[in-house]
Design an enzyme around this catalytic site. Structure first.
Site, PDB file in Angstrom:
ATOM      1  N   ASP A  75       0.826  -1.214   0.000  1.00  0.00           N
ATOM      2  CA  ASP A  75       0.000   0.000   0.000  1.00  0.00           C
ATOM      3  C   ASP A  75       0.860   1.264   0.000  1.00  0.00           C
ATOM      4  O   ASP A  75       2.063   1.229   0.260  1.00  0.00           O
ATOM      5  CB  ASP A  75      -0.962   0.012   1.195  1.00  0.00           C
ATOM      6  CG  ASP A  75      -0.260   0.031   2.551  1.00  0.00           C
ATOM      7  OD1 ASP A  75       0.785  -0.632   2.702  1.00  0.00           O
ATOM      8  OD2 ASP A  75      -0.748   0.732   3.450  1.00  0.00           O
ATOM      9  N   ASP A  99       8.701   4.687  -0.841  1.00  0.00           N
ATOM     10  CA  ASP A  99       8.027   3.954   0.254  1.00  0.00           C
ATOM     11  C   ASP A  99       6.805   3.255  -0.288  1.00  0.00           C
ATOM     12  O   ASP A  99       5.711   3.780  -0.219  1.00  0.00           O
ATOM     13  CB  ASP A  99       7.680   4.967   1.354  1.00  0.00           C
ATOM     14  CG  ASP A  99       7.068   4.312   2.570  1.00  0.00           C
ATOM     15  OD1 ASP A  99       7.116   3.076   2.664  1.00  0.00           O
ATOM     16  OD2 ASP A  99       6.532   5.036   3.407  1.00  0.00           O
ATOM     17  N   GLU A 129      -0.031  -1.158   5.614  1.00  0.00           N
ATOM     18  CA  GLU A 129       1.023  -0.769   6.558  1.00  0.00           C
ATOM     19  C   GLU A 129       0.905   0.702   6.937  1.00  0.00           C
ATOM     20  O   GLU A 129       1.333   1.104   8.013  1.00  0.00           O
ATOM     21  CB  GLU A 129       2.400  -1.031   5.930  1.00  0.00           C
ATOM     22  CG  GLU A 129       3.573  -0.894   6.905  1.00  0.00           C
ATOM     23  CD  GLU A 129       4.134   0.514   7.005  1.00  0.00           C
ATOM     24  OE1 GLU A 129       4.899   0.781   7.954  1.00  0.00           O
ATOM     25  OE2 GLU A 129       3.808   1.377   6.151  1.00  0.00           O
ATOM     26  N   GLU A 130       0.339   1.503   6.022  1.00  0.00           N
ATOM     27  CA  GLU A 130       0.369   2.959   6.214  1.00  0.00           C
ATOM     28  C   GLU A 130      -0.766   3.472   7.092  1.00  0.00           C
ATOM     29  O   GLU A 130      -0.877   4.672   7.313  1.00  0.00           O
ATOM     30  CB  GLU A 130       0.319   3.666   4.850  1.00  0.00           C
ATOM     31  CG  GLU A 130       1.504   3.359   3.930  1.00  0.00           C
ATOM     32  CD  GLU A 130       2.787   4.047   4.363  1.00  0.00           C
ATOM     33  OE1 GLU A 130       2.797   4.680   5.433  1.00  0.00           O
ATOM     34  OE2 GLU A 130       3.786   3.936   3.629  1.00  0.00           O
TER      35      GLU A 130
HETATM   36 ZN   LIG Z   1       6.811   2.052   4.184  1.00  0.00          ZN
END
Ligand SMILES: [Zn+2]
Length: 357
Positions: A75, A99, A129-130
């Site tokens: 993501d 990222d 993850e974000e």
């Molecule tokens: Zn990351």
């Protein structure tokens, strides 16, 4: 829709980075990218593939003595006029370039091209993850199928600009409270001012000398800081309560319990309530796969100062480090980009480490 991750694209980590960036995958919208990744992994005869929600993993089972994990999140944060990708000289611009789709590209490229790795390999592509913890695909799989993550060593391909960032510090927040007795401010002598009492809390913080701890050559600098202060009842009242919120960043040689005990000791005599806590991760660089990884990179590791998902591997007893081509300072920025040279260097390093020849 045809899968943009063609064999030609998969063979080139630079082209693969761009192709991954161009599949929109803002957190909670990872189905399409997970479908594309799963499809190409399933065509590789040397891999066994599993899926949990929009988290996809593939593994080799060659009976090697050791197993390593290469992990990356699929993501991104929301776009910021930076989608799709664009090329500018040696730079690829776009949301997720740093990222961390360039890191994901490493794992996916290795997964399909290294059919005979020196260690058995688990390639792990996870969602969410974000955003808040409860959606994190790595956390969910660690809870539901910890056996999928069993390994001797893990590389999380988060942006480090080609450096090895090992372990991570723990973090905890606590509220240190003082109490007094309310009174009318005109008859202040009848009360006890809790805000004044907080001066002692602040004095201890100001005098506090944070530790610097070296583990496996990585230097961790701790910190204990007031991050918020709350107190007061009204403009004419001597306050009876004041709360100082403190944040303690602790080196990974301390467990969460030890960190709590330390904070309670610093504020002995005050009411201390821990509100949030996450343990750190030891760098764990002494084991063979990690040592050989460092040799392949050829650079000294540095300590990771923030908290990252490497701590989730540590929680499973797996030493882990961060290594990725992106510049962490550009993560989440509108001008996010990645250097093509860093992608080529990093991919070559990982090949040296993982491939038999
Ligand atoms: Zn990351």
């Amino acid at each position: 829709m045809a899968n943009p991750l063609t064999p030609e694209v998969l063979a080139d980590p630079v082209a693969l980075t761009r192709a991954l960036v161009d599949i929109e995958s803002v957190s909670r919208n990872e189905k399409e990218i997970a479908d594309c990744v799963e499809e190409v992994l399933r065509t590789a005869p040397h891999l066994t593939v599993d899926r949990y929600g929009n988290t996809v993993m593939a593994r080799t089972d060659l009976g090697r003595a050791q197993r390593v994990v290469l992990a990356g999140h699929l993501d991104t944060v929301p776009h910021n006029d930076n989608f799709p990708s664009r090329l500018d000289g040696d730079l690829i611009y776009g949301c997720g370039t740093s990222d961390m789709k360039s890191g994901v590209a490493f794992a996916l490229h290795l997964a399909v091209t290294v059919t005979e790795p020196r260690f058995d390999a688990t390639y792990f592509f996870y969602d969410a993850e974000e955003i808040e913890d409860r959606y994190n695909g790595l956390k969910l799989v660690a809870e539901a199928h910890p056996e999928w993550l069993a390994a001797d060593f893990a590389v999380l391909l988060e942006p480090t600009y080609g450096m090895v960032e090992a372990g991570c510090q723990g973090t905890m927040r606590a509220t240190v409270s003082t109490t007094g007795r309310r009174a009318h401010a005109a008859r202040a002598w009848r009360g006890v001012n809790a805000i004044h009492a907080a001066a002692e809390v602040l004095d201890r913080l100001r005098a506090y000398e944070a530790r610097t701890v070296t583990i496996d050559g990585c230097v961790y600098r701790e910190g204990l800081n007031a991050v918020r202060i709350n107190g007061g009842v009204a403009g004419n009242v001597v306050p009876d309560r004041c709360e100082v919120e403190v944040n303690y960043r602790f080196a990974p040689d301390r467990s969460e319990e030890e960190a709590q005990a330390h904070v309670r000791e610093v504020f002995e005599g005050f009411e201390v309530e821990v509100t949030d806590s996450a343990g750190g991760a030891l760098p764990g660089l002494t084991q063979a796969p990690a040592r050989e990884f460092l040799a392949a990179v050829g650079e000294e590791p540095v300590a990771k100062l923030g908290w990252t998902d490497v701590a989730r591997f540590a929680g499973l007893g797996i030493p882990a480090l961060n290594f990725g081509p992106g510049d962490p300072n550009l993560a989440h920025a509108p001008d996010e980009h990645v250097e093509i040279g860093k992608i080529r260097d990093g991919a070559a390093t990982l090949h040296r480490w993982l491939a038999l020849s």
